[in-house]
Design an enzyme around this catalytic site. Structure first.
Site, PDB file in Angstrom:
ATOM      1  N   SER A   1      -2.795   3.436  21.262  1.00 19.80           N
ATOM      2  CA  SER A   1      -3.170   5.502  22.191  1.00 19.80           C
ATOM      3  C   SER A   1      -3.702   6.146  21.203  1.00 19.80           C
ATOM      4  O   SER A   1      -5.154   5.898  20.017  1.00 19.80           O
ATOM      5  CB  SER A   1      -1.840   5.822  22.114  1.00 19.80           C
ATOM      6  OG  SER A   1      -1.750   6.815  23.107  1.00 19.80           O
TER       7      SER A   1
ATOM      8  N   GLU B   1      -1.835   1.799  33.462  1.00 18.17           N
ATOM      9  CA  GLU B   1      -1.516   2.765  31.631  1.00 18.17           C
ATOM     10  C   GLU B   1      -1.074   4.386  33.021  1.00 18.17           C
ATOM     11  O   GLU B   1      -0.096   4.592  31.684  1.00 18.17           O
ATOM     12  CB  GLU B   1      -2.775   2.680  30.936  1.00 18.17           C
ATOM     13  CG  GLU B   1      -3.278   1.653  30.448  1.00 18.17           C
ATOM     14  CD  GLU B   1      -3.533   1.729  28.722  1.00 18.17           C
ATOM     15  OE1 GLU B   1      -2.048   3.033  28.294  1.00 18.17           O
ATOM     16  OE2 GLU B   1      -4.260   1.200  28.339  1.00 18.17           O
TER      17      GLU B   1
ATOM     18  N   HIS C   1       1.732   2.984  30.270  1.00 18.66           N
ATOM     19  CA  HIS C   1       0.948   2.726  28.860  1.00 18.66           C
ATOM     20  C   HIS C   1       2.333   3.387  27.675  1.00 18.66           C
ATOM     21  O   HIS C   1       3.191   3.600  27.770  1.00 18.66           O
ATOM     22  CB  HIS C   1       0.524   4.509  28.424  1.00 18.66           C
ATOM     23  CG  HIS C   1       0.468   5.241  27.319  1.00 18.66           C
ATOM     24  ND1 HIS C   1      -0.945   3.695  26.755  1.00 18.66           N
ATOM     25  CD2 HIS C   1      -0.324   5.732  26.912  1.00 18.66           C
ATOM     26  CE1 HIS C   1      -1.863   4.661  25.760  1.00 18.66           C
ATOM     27  NE2 HIS C   1      -0.771   5.646  25.605  1.00 18.66           N
TER      28      HIS C   1
END
Length: 428
Positions: free
Chosen positions: A192, A312, A368
């Site tokens: 990320s 995600e 995510h």
């Protein structure tokens, strides 16, 4: 190197002085090693200053604090963070099988958290399992977050949180041999915000033979100098700071509260970019170009293991596991990852592409951050994470083994089972 009478302790010398670490599973862990001076007082908002030496032997057996931060916006997905916080946080943690002359491959991990939360010292990112299984040296630095690391005031140095990361890597180059690591064989890994930071670091200096890029949000781009300066002005105003010198005297909690000020929240909403309040800024010096512009350059510099998760966006408010959310996630995370792999392959680099599809809950799917417990083998640290609720332990343990073997093969310069681009390997 010397072993103390307590066989669970290990002492060694680095440039700054002597350290004592403690056994962590089958390896040794050295915690809270300072790579830069505490960024407080006159050093707040300024580039990191290398840490000095110390007298005697430093106790590196206990975890140190993480950077000041508000609760993570993904706490309802990953779980809460309860670690001590302090501005004196520019530390790193090292795991090593032995402090000898073996010169093992080195893995440096840059954590995610939208440049607002997280820390290298979190148990989520315990490097013991990777270090032991792969015979690696694993390093996890903290870096400054939110306003303290990413506030953009024209005329001042921008992106000091990125410079923290760079300073930590330089520390590794200069000191890791004492921990049994090879300073010429460093793999940079991030997820990320940490993965996107890797692109920024590579644009500044081509020094990494291999990178592992997990869910980089390259599709969001970086803040322009004008937009970042506008938001910074509102944050300083909300904090009651007359100027930057005054801001250096205020408690850090003032800035955390200022992030939530109505005028700041509204201004961010009006930008309509779906970005975090603080992130890399195209200032023309530390970062010269936007994400899309640097991607063709940085992708050609290193072999890459790169990927994203199937769902995600399901981790974020307002999104789910449906087609519309998939489209957004692919624009922000998926498409840039495939593009990175394509650029790398065209340049003759090894490029391995994956997607993490394991979806134990209907609500979060393969959201995510969900691959993190499997990469690090830290299922226990994530045992209360809603994204893994009711997942069968036997399946998860098998997936840990599968992923770690492939990550380690890549870090050691081998050929992982993950498919070479353009083929896509899925983990389920």
């Amino acid at each position: 190197m010397s072993t103390t009478p307590d066989t669970d302790l290990l002492s060694l010398h680095i440039q700054q002085g002597a350290l004592t670490g403690r056994r962590d599973g089958g390896v040794y862990r050295f915690s809270a090693i300072p790579f830069a001076q505490a960024p407080v007082g006159d050093l707040r908002f300024k580039p990191p200053v290398p840490a000095g030496s110390w007298q005697g032997t430093r106790d590196a057996t206990r975890p140190g604090p993480i950077a000041p931060q508000l609760p993570s916006r993904l706490a309802n997905v990953m779980g809460d963070i309860h670690n001590e916080q302090s501005e004196d946080c520019l530390h790193l943690t090292v795991w090593t099988p032995a402090a000898d002359a073996k010169r093992r491959p080195v893995l440096v991990w840059l954590h995610g958290g939208a440049w607002q939360s997280g820390g290298g010292a979190l148990d989520w990112y315990n490097g013991a399992a990777l270090a032991e299984k792969g015979d690696l040296v694993v390093v996890t630095p903290n870096y400054r977050l939110a306003a303290l690391g990413w506030l953009h005031v024209p005329g001042e140095t921008a992106n000091v949180g990125l410079l923290d990361q760079e300073a930590a890597i330089q520390w590794v180059v200069e000191n890791i041999e004492a921990f049994g690591g090879d300073p010429e064989n460093i793999t940079l890994m991030g997820q990320s915000a940490g993965a996107t930071s890797i692109a920024c670091l590579m644009a500044r200096q081509a020094r990494y033979p291999r990178v592992i890029v997990q869910s980089a949000s390259m599709g969001r781009g970086f803040w322009s100098s004008a937009d970042a300066a506008s938001l910074a002005g509102l944050v300083l105003e909300a904090a009651g700071a007359k100027d930057l010198d005054h801001a250096r005297t205020l408690p850090y909690s003032t800035f955390l509260k200022a992030q939530q000020a109505p005028q700041v929240v509204q201004a961010l909403k009006e930008k309509g970019a779906g970005r975090a309040l603080f992130s890399p800024v195209v200032d023309g010096e530390v970062i010269a170009s936007d994400a899309a512009d640097i991607l063709p350059e940085v992708a050609t510099q290193a072999d890459v293991l790169i990927g994203y998760t199937q769902d995600e966006m399901a981790a974020f408010p307002g999104f789910d596991t449906g087609p519309a959310s998939h489209a957004v996630g692919d624009r922000i995370f998926g498409a840039p990852s495939r593009q990175w792999a394509e650029y790398a392959a065209r340049a003759g680099r090894k490029a391995y592409l994956y997607r993490f599809d394991y979806a134990p809950t209907e609500c979060f799917g393969a959201c995510h951050c969900i691959e993190l417990p499997f990469v690090f083998g830290t299922l226990c640290a994530f045992q209360d994470a809603p994204m893994l609720h009711a997942a069968p332990a036997s399946h998860m343990e098998g997936l840990v083994d599968t992923m770690q073997r492939q990550w380690i093969d890549f870090i050691r310069g081998g050929a992982p089972e993950t498919s070479v681009f353009p083929h896509l390997t899925t983990f389920k």
